[in-house]
Scaffold this active site. Structure first.
Site, PDB file in Angstrom:
ATOM      1  N   LYS A   1     -44.368   1.810  80.239  1.00  0.00           N
ATOM      2  CA  LYS A   1     -44.845   2.981  79.227  1.00  0.00           C
ATOM      3  C   LYS A   1     -44.483   2.105  77.644  1.00  0.00           C
ATOM      4  O   LYS A   1     -44.067   1.097  77.483  1.00  0.00           O
ATOM      5  CB  LYS A   1     -43.425   4.036  79.167  1.00  0.00           C
TER       6      LYS A   1
HETATM    7  C1  LIG Z   1     -47.645  11.737  83.967  1.00  0.00           C
HETATM    8  C2  LIG Z   1     -46.423  11.188  84.345  1.00  0.00           C
HETATM    9  N1  LIG Z   1     -45.502  12.095  84.629  1.00  0.00           N
HETATM   10  C3  LIG Z   1     -44.293  11.716  85.182  1.00  0.00           C
HETATM   11  C4  LIG Z   1     -43.865  10.183  85.450  1.00  0.00           C
HETATM   12  C5  LIG Z   1     -42.908   9.869  85.838  1.00  0.00           C
HETATM   13  O1  LIG Z   1     -41.779   9.044  85.123  1.00  0.00           O
HETATM   14  P1  LIG Z   1     -40.688   8.285  85.630  1.00  0.00           P
HETATM   15  O2  LIG Z   1     -41.441   7.013  86.318  1.00  0.00           O
HETATM   16  O3  LIG Z   1     -40.036   7.990  84.284  1.00  0.00           O
HETATM   17  O4  LIG Z   1     -40.013   9.102  86.532  1.00  0.00           O
HETATM   18  C6  LIG Z   1     -45.044   9.493  85.060  1.00  0.00           C
HETATM   19  C7  LIG Z   1     -44.858   8.132  85.268  1.00  0.00           C
HETATM   20  O5  LIG Z   1     -45.366   7.066  85.421  1.00  0.00           O
HETATM   21  C8  LIG Z   1     -46.084   9.765  84.738  1.00  0.00           C
HETATM   22  O6  LIG Z   1     -47.195   8.999  84.339  1.00  0.00           O
END
Ligand SMILES: Cc1ncc(COP(=O)(O)O)c(C=O)c1O
Length: 385
Positions: free
Chosen positions: A184
């Site tokens: 990210k």
């Molecule tokens: C659109 C979206 N939502 C949720 C997530 C989940 O994030 P995390 O890996 O921090 O749980 C991601 C992760 O890539 C994402 O791209």
């Protein structure tokens, strides 16, 4: 041709992050504690958020957000199909039904018209995704939410520093979940946070920490007490001070990271904008994207090679890419449980067939970007339909 393989989005970690992590490791407290508090305060300040709780992922934020909003069995939550699986999985986790809907053809963000068509008496919440960092049309969603009494929980995984009509994503009173996953714009390796009005965020903090009514770290310092009570059966979703250490330093560099992302995007536009076979990502006039992803699409019928071959050919030229995303309604679990066919959500299904994400991160040099442009141009010009 490029000699060294170019990853599409590695993290940009520097000496300041390393020093802060070491400082934490050498301290008596390494899990949720003073650095997590400091990171929450810094995030609140940066995002102009009413309140912030730091968590161990965005998925955790979405999950506790749904629990805090009281979403459960029998409820429906409207989710765009063009997203990462976690956005829909968390709705399943609380026993509700994710109602998958289509996206706008230009930005690939949740279509307000599709939302309107999907609202039923069981709809409890909207779960818009600021896809690739491009903000969703919040005004239109607010009107629908108000009219039908729906909660909004924003999936802001891609959207740190995105602005909707000048306002930062994460500054609204409704809940919004950010991701600090390794790829990210700002990373804590794994991590996330939830923003929103203080009462909801504090409820979410308790749900995300075993349902305990006190922070563990306060129990162990001089000001604390050993006593706590469990007020509901919560989850173990707290961020550690190790993660927060990285985040504190990343946040100081985020402005510079974002400037570099914009420069890279401008270079891609200048270098690829004349190729009629490609559809480049757009930023609507009222939007400021965080440019988490740079998703191009091959125009239907313009090339004699398909998207998968395009990706393989770029890999052969040492350019790494990815695909964001196989739409949720096409994953076997959702397809089979709810009987979706790809063509039920035609914009998402069509975009998926033609899309790929080019390298985009703050560590790219102009030379790296030019290597990508050269490889893409070569492929497009050598393969007309
Ligand atoms: C659109 C979206 N939502 C949720 C997530 C989940 O994030 P995390 O890996 O921090 O749980 C991601 C992760 O890539 C994402 O791209």
């Amino acid at each position: 041709m490029r000699k060294v393989f170019l990853s599409y989005n590695p993290p940009t970690i520097g000496d300041d992050e390393r020093a802060e992590v070491l400082d934490t490791l050498n301290s008596p407290w390494v899990t949720t504690g003073p650095k997590t508090k400091a990171f929450e305060a810094a995030l609140q300040d940066y995002l102009h958020a009413p309140a912030v709780v730091a968590l161990n992922s965005c998925t955790a934020g979405l999950h506790v957000g749904l629990v805090a909003l009281g979403v459960g069995p029998g409820d429906e939550v409207i989710v765009p199909s063009m997203t990462f699986c976690a956005t829909a999985n968390v709705v399943e986790h609380v026993g509700a039904r994710p109602v998958l809907v289509d996206v706008c053809p230009d930005t690939l963000t949740l279509s307000p018209d599709a939302v309107q068509a999907a609202i039923t008496p069981r709809t409890k919440a909207l779960l818009p995704v600021h896809y690739a960092g491009h903000p969703v049309q919040m005004d239109e969603l607010d009107v629908l939410a108000e009219r039908h009494g729906l909660a909004i929980l924003e999936d802001a995984a891609h959207a740190i520093s995105s602005r909707y009509k000048g306002r930062l994503v994460g500054s609204r009173p409704n809940l919004a979940a950010f991701s600090f996953y390794a790829t990210k714009n700002l990373t804590t390796v794994e991590g996330g946070c939830l923003t929103g009005e203080p009462a909801l965020v504090e409820k979410s903090r308790i749900i995300g920490h075993h349902g305990m009514n006190r922070d563990a770290w306060k129990r162990f310092d001089r000001s604390g007490s050993w006593y706590y009570e469990v007020v509901l059966p919560g989850f173990k979703y707290n961020m550690t001070d190790m993660q927060a250490s990285i985040g504190l330093q990343q946040l100081k560099r985020l402005g510079a990271f974002q400037r570099r992302r914009r420069e890279v995007v401008a270079r891609y536009e200048a270098g690829l904008g004349d190729l009629a076979a490609l559809e480049l990502p757009v930023e609507r006039p009222w939007a400021e994207s965080s440019w988490h992803l740079y998703v191009i699409r091959l125009r239907a019928g313009a090339l004699r090679i398909d998207r998968n071959t395009f990706i393989e050919e770029l890999k052969a030229r040492n350019i790494g890419t990815s695909v964001h995303y196989l739409p949720v309604h096409m994953h076997p679990f959702y397809r089979d449980k709810y009987g979706y066919r790809p063509e039920d959500l035609p914009v998402s299904a069509d975009a998926y067939q033609r899309m790929l994400s080019l390298p985009l991160h703050a560590g790219l040099t102009d030379g790296d970007v030019d290597d990508v442009i050269q490889a893409v141009r070569e492929l497009v010009l050598a393969n007309p339909a």
